[in-house]
Design a protein around this motif. Structure first.
Motif, PDB file in Angstrom:
ATOM      1  N   LYS A  26       0.853  -1.194   0.000  1.00  0.00           N
ATOM      2  CA  LYS A  26       0.000   0.000   0.000  1.00  0.00           C
ATOM      3  C   LYS A  26       0.888   1.244   0.000  1.00  0.00           C
ATOM      4  N   PRO A  27       0.427   2.336  -0.608  1.00  0.00           N
ATOM      5  CA  PRO A  27       1.232   3.560  -0.551  1.00  0.00           C
ATOM      6  C   PRO A  27       1.492   3.934   0.913  1.00  0.00           C
ATOM      7  N   PHE A  28       2.660   4.488   1.173  1.00  0.00           N
ATOM      8  CA  PHE A  28       3.031   4.789   2.554  1.00  0.00           C
ATOM      9  C   PHE A  28       2.236   5.988   3.060  1.00  0.00           C
ATOM     10  N   ASP A  29       1.605   5.824   4.233  1.00  0.00           N
ATOM     11  CA  ASP A  29       0.786   6.889   4.810  1.00  0.00           C
ATOM     12  C   ASP A  29       1.536   7.486   6.005  1.00  0.00           C
ATOM     13  N   LYS A  30       2.095   8.692   5.802  1.00  0.00           N
ATOM     14  CA  LYS A  30       2.943   9.309   6.825  1.00  0.00           C
ATOM     15  C   LYS A  30       2.204   9.591   8.126  1.00  0.00           C
ATOM     16  N   ALA A  31       0.960  10.084   8.006  1.00  0.00           N
ATOM     17  CA  ALA A  31       0.178  10.422   9.195  1.00  0.00           C
ATOM     18  C   ALA A  31      -0.105   9.161  10.011  1.00  0.00           C
ATOM     19  N   ASP A  32      -0.426   8.099   9.294  1.00  0.00           N
ATOM     20  CA  ASP A  32      -0.700   6.814   9.922  1.00  0.00           C
ATOM     21  C   ASP A  32       0.537   6.292  10.660  1.00  0.00           C
ATOM     22  N   ALA A  33       1.680   6.431  10.011  1.00  0.00           N
ATOM     23  CA  ALA A  33       2.942   5.965  10.602  1.00  0.00           C
ATOM     24  C   ALA A  33       3.247   6.753  11.871  1.00  0.00           C
ATOM     25  N   ALA A  34       3.025   8.056  11.827  1.00  0.00           N
ATOM     26  CA  ALA A  34       3.301   8.907  12.993  1.00  0.00           C
ATOM     27  C   ALA A  34       2.423   8.496  14.178  1.00  0.00           C
ATOM     28  N   LEU A  49       8.750  -5.771  14.415  1.00  0.00           N
ATOM     29  CA  LEU A  49       9.500  -6.551  13.434  1.00  0.00           C
ATOM     30  C   LEU A  49       8.681  -6.701  12.152  1.00  0.00           C
ATOM     31  N   ALA A  50       9.260  -6.266  11.051  1.00  0.00           N
ATOM     32  CA  ALA A  50       8.616  -6.465   9.752  1.00  0.00           C
ATOM     33  C   ALA A  50       9.159  -7.752   9.148  1.00  0.00           C
ATOM     34  N   HIS A  51       8.296  -8.490   8.480  1.00  0.00           N
ATOM     35  CA  HIS A  51       8.709  -9.733   7.834  1.00  0.00           C
ATOM     36  C   HIS A  51       8.564  -9.557   6.328  1.00  0.00           C
ATOM     37  N   ALA A  52       9.629  -9.831   5.593  1.00  0.00           N
ATOM     38  CA  ALA A  52       9.570  -9.757   4.133  1.00  0.00           C
ATOM     39  C   ALA A  52       8.635 -10.843   3.612  1.00  0.00           C
ATOM     40  N   PRO A  53       8.010 -10.623   2.463  1.00  0.00           N
ATOM     41  CA  PRO A  53       7.188 -11.685   1.873  1.00  0.00           C
ATOM     42  C   PRO A  53       8.016 -12.967   1.769  1.00  0.00           C
ATOM     43  N   TYR A  54       7.429 -14.114   2.150  1.00  0.00           N
ATOM     44  CA  TYR A  54       8.251 -15.322   2.171  1.00  0.00           C
ATOM     45  C   TYR A  54       8.469 -15.938   0.802  1.00  0.00           C
ATOM     46  N   THR A  55       7.874 -15.348  -0.209  1.00  0.00           N
ATOM     47  CA  THR A  55       8.115 -15.844  -1.571  1.00  0.00           C
ATOM     48  C   THR A  55       9.358 -15.215  -2.201  1.00  0.00           C
ATOM     49  N   MET A  73      12.829  -5.509  -1.026  1.00  0.00           N
ATOM     50  CA  MET A  73      13.489  -5.288   0.255  1.00  0.00           C
ATOM     51  C   MET A  73      13.997  -3.851   0.386  1.00  0.00           C
ATOM     52  N   ALA A  74      14.503  -3.294  -0.706  1.00  0.00           N
ATOM     53  CA  ALA A  74      14.972  -1.898  -0.665  1.00  0.00           C
ATOM     54  C   ALA A  74      13.810  -0.978  -0.304  1.00  0.00           C
ATOM     55  N   ASP A  75      12.661  -1.203  -0.934  1.00  0.00           N
ATOM     56  CA  ASP A  75      11.478  -0.392  -0.663  1.00  0.00           C
ATOM     57  C   ASP A  75      11.005  -0.584   0.787  1.00  0.00           C
ATOM     58  N   ASP A  76      11.008  -1.827   1.257  1.00  0.00           N
ATOM     59  CA  ASP A  76      10.580  -2.121   2.632  1.00  0.00           C
ATOM     60  C   ASP A  76      11.474  -1.427   3.659  1.00  0.00           C
ATOM     61  N   ILE A  77      12.782  -1.447   3.422  1.00  0.00           N
ATOM     62  CA  ILE A  77      13.708  -0.882   4.410  1.00  0.00           C
ATOM     63  C   ILE A  77      13.508   0.633   4.519  1.00  0.00           C
ATOM     64  N   VAL A  78      13.265   1.284   3.389  1.00  0.00           N
ATOM     65  CA  VAL A  78      12.992   2.725   3.417  1.00  0.00           C
ATOM     66  C   VAL A  78      11.751   3.006   4.271  1.00  0.00           C
ATOM     67  N   ARG A  79      10.721   2.176   4.107  1.00  0.00           N
ATOM     68  CA  ARG A  79       9.502   2.341   4.909  1.00  0.00           C
ATOM     69  C   ARG A  79       9.780   2.110   6.391  1.00  0.00           C
ATOM     70  N   MET A  80      10.538   1.058   6.693  1.00  0.00           N
ATOM     71  CA  MET A  80      10.765   0.705   8.097  1.00  0.00           C
ATOM     72  C   MET A  80      11.588   1.757   8.823  1.00  0.00           C
ATOM     73  N   ASP A  81      12.374   2.518   8.079  1.00  0.00           N
ATOM     74  CA  ASP A  81      13.186   3.554   8.708  1.00  0.00           C
ATOM     75  C   ASP A  81      12.342   4.653   9.372  1.00  0.00           C
ATOM     76  N   HIS A  82      11.038   4.666   9.096  1.00  0.00           N
ATOM     77  CA  HIS A  82      10.150   5.620   9.779  1.00  0.00           C
ATOM     78  C   HIS A  82       9.825   5.192  11.208  1.00  0.00           C
ATOM     79  N   PHE A  83      10.168   3.946  11.566  1.00  0.00           N
ATOM     80  CA  PHE A  83       9.809   3.434  12.893  1.00  0.00           C
ATOM     81  C   PHE A  83      11.076   3.186  13.707  1.00  0.00           C
ATOM     82  N   PRO A  84      11.339   4.069  14.669  1.00  0.00           N
ATOM     83  CA  PRO A  84      12.593   3.951  15.439  1.00  0.00           C
ATOM     84  C   PRO A  84      12.735   2.570  16.081  1.00  0.00           C
TER      85      PRO A  84
END
Ligand code: FE
Ligand code: FE
Ligand code: ZN
Length: 260
Positions: A26-34, A49-55, A73-84
């Motif tokens: 889903k597109p990243f929702d900044k307000a939701d993340a905050a 803990l985020a889990h990458a798709p197992y496929t 994974m590159a896209d996921d890591i950028v997203r996860m960097d919003h969560f300390p």
């Protein structure tokens, strides 16, 4: 997800970054993340803990599939960097007849392109059951990947109790020895998270079928020793048992009750 975790007595959770079978997130929702960051802080959550798709298969023989794994994974890591403090866990992959050495080379070279000095998210390799040609069935294979990664401080290990038992490590009768071996081969400093699961199959089965806590071949008492072990007790634990929410709530309550 934070509110759901609270409602079942959890103080952390694991989630898939997208459909576990892959595909678009889903597109990243900044307000939701905050809002989530605030909830995690207010309630003193342990790292999520985020889990990458197992496929995803970072060591597929097909270059397109390897690239897909890397892009996701590159896209996921950028997203996860919003969560300390958040961490990102993935299955090393299956080498499918190429041999573990080729697999290890593909996985580590992907990590060397992927990891950035500026990222905060720690990336975890999961210990695997050794189903089919899975890489990561032994501590030695995981160590071989870590050894080839340049930004090693961005990396850690997630130990899955079902997987290591399935992989042939006797955490029921010899937990101390298994952890000593882990420490010798990889170093306990690298252990960042535990997937707490029972197993539907006996030790060494290489099947990877999770069971509810106390319902399988690992059993309640061995899992209680895991959560209370001095080398493990301060780590975050994530259930991956076959349950709906009430089942998870009951397992969390049981584990809290049995924690020393
Ligand atoms: Fe997993
Ligand atoms: Fe797991
Ligand atoms: Zn599993």
């Amino acid at each position: 997800m934070g509110k759901t975790a609270l409602s079942i007595g959890a103080d952390t959770f694991q989630f898939f970054t997208r459909n576990p079978r892959g595909g678009a997130a889903k597109p990243f929702d900044k307000a939701d993340a905050a809002k989530l960051v605030e909830l995690l802080e207010t309630n003193h959550f342990a790292p999520i803990l985020a889990h990458a798709p197992y496929t995803l298969n970072a060591c597929a023989s097909d270059a397109g599939l390897r690239q897909f794994a890397e892009d996701v994974m590159a896209d996921d890591i950028v997203r996860m960097d919003h969560f300390p403090g958040a961490m990102y866990n993935f299955h090393p992959g299956s080498h499918v007849k190429q041999g573990p050495d080729v697999g290890i080379e593909y996985i580590s070279s992907m990590l060397n392109r992927l990891l950035k000095p500026s990222q905060k998210t720690v990336v975890l390799l999961e210990t695997m059951a050794g189903k089919g040609s899975e890489v990561g069935r032994t501590f030695e294979e995981l160590k071989a990947i870590l050894d080839r990664v340049e930004l090693r401080d961005k990396m850690g290990i997630c130990l899955d109790t079902c997987h290591v038992f399935d992989g042939g490590y006797d955490i029921v009768n010899h937990l101390d020895d298994v952890l000593e071996q882990f420490d010798k081969v990889i170093g306990l400093k690298k252990l960042k998270a535990i997937h707490l699961n029972d197993s539907k199959n006996p030790m060494g089965s290489h099947k990877d079928r999770h069971e509810v806590i106390g319902g399988g071949f690992i059993g309640l008492e061995a899992l209680v020793r895991v959560i209370n072990h001095p080398s493990l007790r301060n780590l975050p634990f994530y259930l991956e048992t076959p349950n709906e929410l009430p089942g998870y709530a009951a397992e969390i309550a049981l584990m809290r009750d049995r924690s020393a």
